[in-house]
Design a protein around this motif. Sequence first.
Motif, PDB file in Angstrom:
ATOM      1  N   ASN A  54       0.965  -1.246   0.009  1.00 24.56           N
ATOM      2  CA  ASN A  54       0.172  -0.130   0.160  1.00 24.56           C
ATOM      3  C   ASN A  54       0.963   1.210   0.077  1.00 24.56           C
ATOM      4  OD1 ASN A  54      -2.379  -1.433   0.001  1.00 24.56           O
ATOM      5  ND2 ASN A  54      -2.732  -1.555   2.297  1.00 24.56           N
ATOM      6  N   LEU A  55       1.965   1.195   0.908  1.00 23.29           N
ATOM      7  CA  LEU A  55       2.806   2.497   0.884  1.00 23.29           C
ATOM      8  C   LEU A  55       3.565   2.547  -0.400  1.00 23.29           C
ATOM      9  CD1 LEU A  55       4.282   4.370   2.320  1.00 23.29           C
ATOM     10  CD2 LEU A  55       5.872   2.858   3.038  1.00 23.29           C
ATOM     11  N   GLN A  56       3.887   1.737  -1.233  1.00 16.28           N
ATOM     12  CA  GLN A  56       4.493   1.715  -2.373  1.00 16.28           C
ATOM     13  C   GLN A  56       3.652   2.331  -3.493  1.00 16.28           C
ATOM     14  OE1 GLN A  56       5.695  -2.242  -4.022  1.00 16.28           O
ATOM     15  NE2 GLN A  56       7.140  -1.285  -5.468  1.00 16.28           N
ATOM     16  N   GLN A  57       2.165   1.818  -3.347  1.00 19.67           N
ATOM     17  CA  GLN A  57       1.402   2.445  -4.376  1.00 19.67           C
ATOM     18  C   GLN A  57       0.985   3.565  -4.266  1.00 19.67           C
ATOM     19  OE1 GLN A  57      -2.185  -0.095  -3.463  1.00 19.67           O
ATOM     20  NE2 GLN A  57      -1.681  -1.712  -5.054  1.00 19.67           N
ATOM     21  N   VAL A  58       1.160   4.339  -2.692  1.00 16.94           N
ATOM     22  CA  VAL A  58       0.912   5.490  -2.391  1.00 16.94           C
ATOM     23  C   VAL A  58       1.986   6.400  -3.074  1.00 16.94           C
ATOM     24  CG1 VAL A  58       0.703   7.185  -0.310  1.00 16.94           C
ATOM     25  CG2 VAL A  58      -0.719   5.321  -0.444  1.00 16.94           C
ATOM     26  N   LEU A  59       3.203   6.010  -2.898  1.00 12.82           N
ATOM     27  CA  LEU A  59       4.613   6.533  -3.327  1.00 12.82           C
ATOM     28  C   LEU A  59       4.408   6.832  -4.883  1.00 12.82           C
ATOM     29  CD1 LEU A  59       7.281   5.203  -1.036  1.00 12.82           C
ATOM     30  CD2 LEU A  59       6.012   7.380  -0.968  1.00 12.82           C
ATOM     31  N   VAL A  60       3.918   5.737  -5.468  1.00 13.99           N
ATOM     32  CA  VAL A  60       3.803   5.895  -7.188  1.00 13.99           C
ATOM     33  C   VAL A  60       2.860   7.101  -7.395  1.00 13.99           C
ATOM     34  CG1 VAL A  60       3.122   4.502  -8.929  1.00 13.99           C
ATOM     35  CG2 VAL A  60       4.731   3.731  -7.471  1.00 13.99           C
ATOM     36  N   LEU A  61       1.601   7.067  -6.612  1.00 11.63           N
ATOM     37  CA  LEU A  61       0.670   7.949  -6.851  1.00 11.63           C
ATOM     38  C   LEU A  61       1.130   9.637  -6.852  1.00 11.63           C
ATOM     39  CD1 LEU A  61      -2.714   6.284  -5.778  1.00 11.63           C
ATOM     40  CD2 LEU A  61      -1.844   6.773  -8.226  1.00 11.63           C
ATOM     41  N   LYS A  62       1.774   9.456  -5.558  1.00 14.49           N
ATOM     42  CA  LYS A  62       2.309  10.941  -5.298  1.00 14.49           C
ATOM     43  C   LYS A  62       3.418  11.389  -6.554  1.00 14.49           C
ATOM     44  CE  LYS A  62       1.839  11.017  -0.396  1.00 14.49           C
ATOM     45  NZ  LYS A  62       2.580  11.483   0.878  1.00 14.49           N
ATOM     46  N   GLN A  63       4.359  10.446  -6.896  1.00 16.14           N
ATOM     47  CA  GLN A  63       5.136  10.622  -8.034  1.00 16.14           C
ATOM     48  C   GLN A  63       4.466  11.207  -9.187  1.00 16.14           C
ATOM     49  OE1 GLN A  63       7.531   7.166  -8.806  1.00 16.14           O
ATOM     50  NE2 GLN A  63       9.243   8.425  -7.963  1.00 16.14           N
ATOM     51  N   GLU A  64       3.177  10.476  -9.616  1.00 15.83           N
ATOM     52  CA  GLU A  64       2.501  10.869 -10.897  1.00 15.83           C
ATOM     53  C   GLU A  64       1.713  12.239 -10.613  1.00 15.83           C
ATOM     54  OE1 GLU A  64      -0.313   7.948 -11.852  1.00 15.83           O
ATOM     55  OE2 GLU A  64       1.012   6.174 -11.828  1.00 15.83           O
ATOM     56  N   VAL A  65       1.529  12.410  -9.219  1.00 18.93           N
ATOM     57  CA  VAL A  65       0.752  13.901  -9.096  1.00 18.93           C
ATOM     58  C   VAL A  65       1.905  14.823  -9.175  1.00 18.93           C
ATOM     59  CG1 VAL A  65      -0.202  15.300  -7.349  1.00 18.93           C
ATOM     60  CG2 VAL A  65      -1.112  12.999  -7.679  1.00 18.93           C
ATOM     61  N   ASN A  66       3.092  14.686  -8.506  1.00 15.99           N
ATOM     62  CA  ASN A  66       4.102  15.648  -8.745  1.00 15.99           C
ATOM     63  C   ASN A  66       4.358  15.901 -10.182  1.00 15.99           C
ATOM     64  OD1 ASN A  66       4.294  16.124  -5.780  1.00 15.99           O
ATOM     65  ND2 ASN A  66       5.867  14.600  -5.581  1.00 15.99           N
ATOM     66  N   LYS A  67       4.708  14.892 -10.883  1.00 16.79           N
ATOM     67  CA  LYS A  67       4.869  15.163 -12.487  1.00 16.79           C
ATOM     68  C   LYS A  67       3.759  15.921 -13.135  1.00 16.79           C
ATOM     69  CE  LYS A  67       7.879  10.984 -12.892  1.00 16.79           C
ATOM     70  NZ  LYS A  67       7.945   9.705 -13.661  1.00 16.79           N
ATOM     71  N   THR A  68       2.713  15.559 -12.790  1.00 15.35           N
ATOM     72  CA  THR A  68       1.448  16.363 -13.306  1.00 15.35           C
ATOM     73  C   THR A  68       1.581  17.649 -12.940  1.00 15.35           C
ATOM     74  OG1 THR A  68       0.184  14.371 -13.269  1.00 15.35           O
ATOM     75  CG2 THR A  68      -1.005  16.162 -13.755  1.00 15.35           C
ATOM     76  N   LYS A  69       1.849  18.014 -11.761  1.00 15.68           N
ATOM     77  CA  LYS A  69       2.047  19.400 -11.269  1.00 15.68           C
ATOM     78  C   LYS A  69       3.115  20.082 -11.837  1.00 15.68           C
ATOM     79  CE  LYS A  69      -0.213  19.073  -6.641  1.00 15.68           C
ATOM     80  NZ  LYS A  69       0.281  19.376  -5.287  1.00 15.68           N
ATOM     81  N   LEU A  70       4.228  19.628 -12.353  1.00 10.97           N
ATOM     82  CA  LEU A  70       5.434  19.870 -12.789  1.00 10.97           C
ATOM     83  C   LEU A  70       5.129  20.412 -14.216  1.00 10.97           C
ATOM     84  CD1 LEU A  70       8.378  20.906 -12.847  1.00 10.97           C
ATOM     85  CD2 LEU A  70       8.805  18.544 -13.156  1.00 10.97           C
TER      86      LEU A  70
END
Length: 80
Positions: free
Chosen positions: A35-51
């Motif tokens: 679950n933690l790994q999935q959360v981290l992947v989603l956070k990465q995707e959100v950060n890339k989208t914001k960038l």
Amino acid sequence: MPSVNGENETRPVGVKAAKAATSKGKRSLVDEGKNLQQVLVLKQEVNKTKLLDSLLSRTEPLTELEVALKDKLITEMLSM
């Protein structure tokens, strides 16, 4: 717990729940890791989208590095 006159007393209410939570937690560490790994992947995707959003919304010309980053992010998002 033995009492003064040798009879067993009942445990306080939270003791059984605490023991159950501890043993349950040990069994689900692998699940929590996933679950933690999935959360981290989603956070990465959100950060890339914001960038990417910030690069696309800029009005001044982008540097070569920023253009390369924008193109890379667009390519990554289209390949998902």
